[in-house]
Design a protein around this motif. Structure first.
Motif, mmCIF file in Angstrom:
data_model
loop_
_atom_site.group_PDB
_atom_site.id
_atom_site.type_symbol
_atom_site.label_atom_id
_atom_site.label_comp_id
_atom_site.label_asym_id
_atom_site.label_seq_id
_atom_site.Cartn_x
_atom_site.Cartn_y
_atom_site.Cartn_z
ATOM 1 N N UNK A 282 0.767 -1.297 0.104
ATOM 2 C CA UNK A 282 0.077 -0.059 0.056
ATOM 3 C C UNK A 282 0.908 1.458 0.067
ATOM 4 N N UNK A 283 1.810 1.489 0.799
ATOM 5 C CA UNK A 283 2.555 2.414 1.038
ATOM 6 C C UNK A 283 3.113 2.778 -0.356
ATOM 7 N N UNK A 284 4.079 1.907 -0.866
ATOM 8 C CA UNK A 284 4.594 2.148 -2.279
ATOM 9 C C UNK A 284 3.795 2.338 -3.348
ATOM 10 N N UNK A 285 2.547 1.949 -3.564
ATOM 11 C CA UNK A 285 1.702 2.472 -4.336
ATOM 12 C C UNK A 285 1.229 3.733 -4.301
ATOM 13 N N UNK A 286 1.078 4.071 -3.094
ATOM 14 C CA UNK A 286 0.465 5.364 -2.960
ATOM 15 C C UNK A 286 1.618 6.753 -2.945
ATOM 16 N N UNK B 232 -8.805 9.280 -3.956
ATOM 17 C CA UNK B 232 -8.232 8.240 -4.767
ATOM 18 C C UNK B 232 -9.332 7.049 -4.518
ATOM 19 N N UNK B 233 -9.399 6.247 -5.583
ATOM 20 C CA UNK B 233 -10.238 5.076 -5.501
ATOM 21 C C UNK B 233 -9.282 3.809 -5.596
ATOM 22 N N UNK B 234 -9.522 3.158 -4.942
ATOM 23 C CA UNK B 234 -8.400 1.980 -4.663
ATOM 24 C C UNK B 234 -9.182 0.568 -4.543
ATOM 25 N N UNK B 235 -8.580 -0.518 -5.176
ATOM 26 C CA UNK B 235 -9.110 -1.609 -5.328
ATOM 27 C C UNK B 235 -7.956 -2.366 -4.558
ATOM 28 N N UNK B 236 -8.330 -3.367 -3.588
ATOM 29 C CA UNK B 236 -7.491 -4.266 -2.681
ATOM 30 C C UNK B 236 -8.052 -5.783 -3.231
ATOM 31 N N UNK B 237 -6.973 -6.618 -3.974
ATOM 32 C CA UNK B 237 -7.508 -7.860 -4.181
ATOM 33 C C UNK B 237 -6.901 -8.752 -2.921
ATOM 34 N N UNK B 238 -7.682 -9.235 -2.097
ATOM 35 C CA UNK B 238 -7.318 -10.103 -1.303
ATOM 36 C C UNK B 238 -7.240 -9.528 0.364
ATOM 37 N N UNK B 239 -8.126 -10.036 1.111
ATOM 38 C CA UNK B 239 -8.088 -9.365 2.414
ATOM 39 C C UNK B 239 -7.173 -9.774 3.421
ATOM 40 N N UNK B 240 -6.840 -11.169 3.433
ATOM 41 C CA UNK B 240 -5.706 -11.837 4.437
ATOM 42 C C UNK B 240 -6.195 -11.492 5.731
ATOM 43 N N UNK C 171 -7.745 4.468 -9.262
ATOM 44 C CA UNK C 171 -6.446 5.141 -9.268
ATOM 45 C C UNK C 171 -5.471 4.085 -8.855
ATOM 46 N N UNK C 172 -5.554 3.246 -7.818
ATOM 47 C CA UNK C 172 -4.781 2.067 -7.570
ATOM 48 C C UNK C 172 -5.266 0.888 -7.512
ATOM 49 N N UNK C 173 -4.615 -0.380 -8.077
ATOM 50 C CA UNK C 173 -5.118 -1.638 -7.686
ATOM 51 C C UNK C 173 -3.980 -2.579 -7.008
ATOM 52 N N UNK C 174 -4.203 -3.118 -5.792
ATOM 53 C CA UNK C 174 -3.478 -3.770 -5.163
ATOM 54 C C UNK C 174 -3.527 -5.252 -4.952
ATOM 55 N N UNK C 175 -2.784 -5.940 -5.486
ATOM 56 C CA UNK C 175 -3.104 -7.557 -5.690
ATOM 57 C C UNK C 175 -2.251 -8.089 -4.749
ATOM 58 N N UNK C 176 -2.873 -8.783 -3.689
ATOM 59 C CA UNK C 176 -2.164 -9.862 -2.960
ATOM 60 C C UNK C 176 -3.106 -11.162 -2.752
ATOM 61 N N UNK C 177 -3.486 -11.789 -3.811
ATOM 62 C CA UNK C 177 -4.374 -12.858 -3.872
ATOM 63 C C UNK C 177 -3.745 -14.163 -4.009
ATOM 64 N N UNK C 178 -2.514 -14.109 -3.919
ATOM 65 C CA UNK C 178 -1.851 -15.677 -3.956
ATOM 66 C C UNK C 178 -0.292 -15.436 -3.657
ATOM 67 N N UNK C 179 0.604 -16.477 -4.074
ATOM 68 C CA UNK C 179 1.762 -16.527 -3.401
ATOM 69 C C UNK C 179 2.722 -15.635 -4.619
ATOM 70 N N UNK D 78 -0.622 0.032 -10.678
ATOM 71 C CA UNK D 78 -0.852 -1.371 -10.178
ATOM 72 C C UNK D 78 0.157 -1.825 -9.303
ATOM 73 N N UNK D 79 0.022 -2.642 -7.950
ATOM 74 C CA UNK D 79 0.968 -2.993 -7.315
ATOM 75 C C UNK D 79 0.797 -4.464 -7.074
#
Length: 225
Positions: A50-54, A63-71, A138-146, A178-179
C-alpha cells in the motif's frame, strides 16, 4: 512449547487443499497444505504494498483503490493510512470464511477497518471487479496468491497474463498504479507488465517492519499512456 491449535478451515473456490486457520499463542497463520500463506507476525511487505503504491500515485485528492485479497488486513490498514481519509477502498475477497475470521478470531488484527465508512468488502473474485468497467480506480493492489504463479487456485493465474494485465490497465485511470505482492522475484513478470503498457519496477521488501526476515517482492507498475 506452545501448541498449535486448528481454529477453522475453508475451501477455496476452484482450489485444491483447504485453507487452515491456526493459532499458536498470540500468533495466527493461514496455511494451504504445507505452505504458510500469511502470518500475523509478518506484516511488513503487505503494508509496503500500500505505501509504495501511494508514493507512486502521489497526491490524488479522492483516490479510488481496489485491494485484491483481505488476508489478515495488513494491506487494508496501511492503505487507509497511506491514501488518507478521502480515499474509497474496495476489498475483493474470494473466500467468505476469511471475512468471517476477520470479524471473529482475528478481529483485533483488523482494528475495526472493516467497519470504516471508506471501506467496501466484496466477497468475489477481484478479476470481476477489475472487469466491471474502464478507468474505475487510481490504484489496484493485488495480494491474492503467492505471486504471479498461482498457488491457492489456478484461476488466479489469469490475473498475471498479458490479457489479465491489460484488463487491470484498462480499469485504472490515467497515471494509475498497479501493485502486486509476491513471495519472490520473477523477471518474466516484470517483462509482461511492460508489454502490457506499464512502467514497472520490482522492489525488494522485508517481511517484518523491523527490516528483518524473509525478502518479498512488490511490483509497482504505473499505467503508461
Amino acid at each position: 512449547m506452545i501448541p498449535r491449535e486448528l481454529l477453522a478451515t475453508a475451501d477455496v473456490p476452484g482450489g485444491g487443499d483447504p485453507l487452515r486457520l491456526i493459532r499458536r499463542g498470540a500468533e495466527f497463520s493461514i496455511m494451504l497444505g504445507a505452505n504458510e500463506l500469511m502470518n500475523s507476525r509478518l506484516s511488513g511487505s503487505e503494508e509496503a504494498l500500500a505505501t509504495l503504491a501511494q508514493a507512486r500515485l502521489g497526491g490524488v485528492a479522492k483516490p479510488r483503490v481496489l485491494i485484491g485479497g483481505l488476508g489478515m488486513g495488513f494491506t487494508l490498514r496501511a492503505a487507509l493510512t497511506a491514501f488518507g481519509p478521502q480515499a474509497a477502498i474496495s476489498v475483493a475477497e474470494l473466500v467468505p470464511e476469511i471475512v468471517d475470521w476477520a470479524r471473529g478470531p482475528m478481529a483485533h488484527l483488523h482494528q475495526g477497518t472493516l467497519d470504516s465508512a471508506q471501506v467496501q468488502v466484496c466477497v468475489t473474485d477481484v478479476g470481476a471487479l477489475i472487469r466491471k468497467g474502464p478507468a474505475q480506480y487510481d490504484a489496484i493492489l493485488l495480494d491474492v496468491d503467492n505471486g504471479p504463479d498461482g498457488l491457492s487456485r489456478e484461476g488466479n493465474d489469469a490475473l498475471y497474463t498479458l490479457a489479465g494485465l491489460a484488463e487491470a490497465r484498462a480499469a485504472l485511470r490515467p497515471g494509475g498504479v498497479l501493485a502486486v505482492w509476491s513471495s519472490g522475484p520473477d523477471p518474466r513478470f516484470t517483462s509482461r507488465l511492460r508489454k502490457a503498457g506499464f512502467d514497472a519496477s520490482e522492489e525488494t521488501v522485508r517481511a517484518t517492519k523491523s527490516g528483518r526476515g524473509a525478502r518479498h517482492t512488490v511490483w509497482i507498475a504505473v499505467r503508461r499512456d
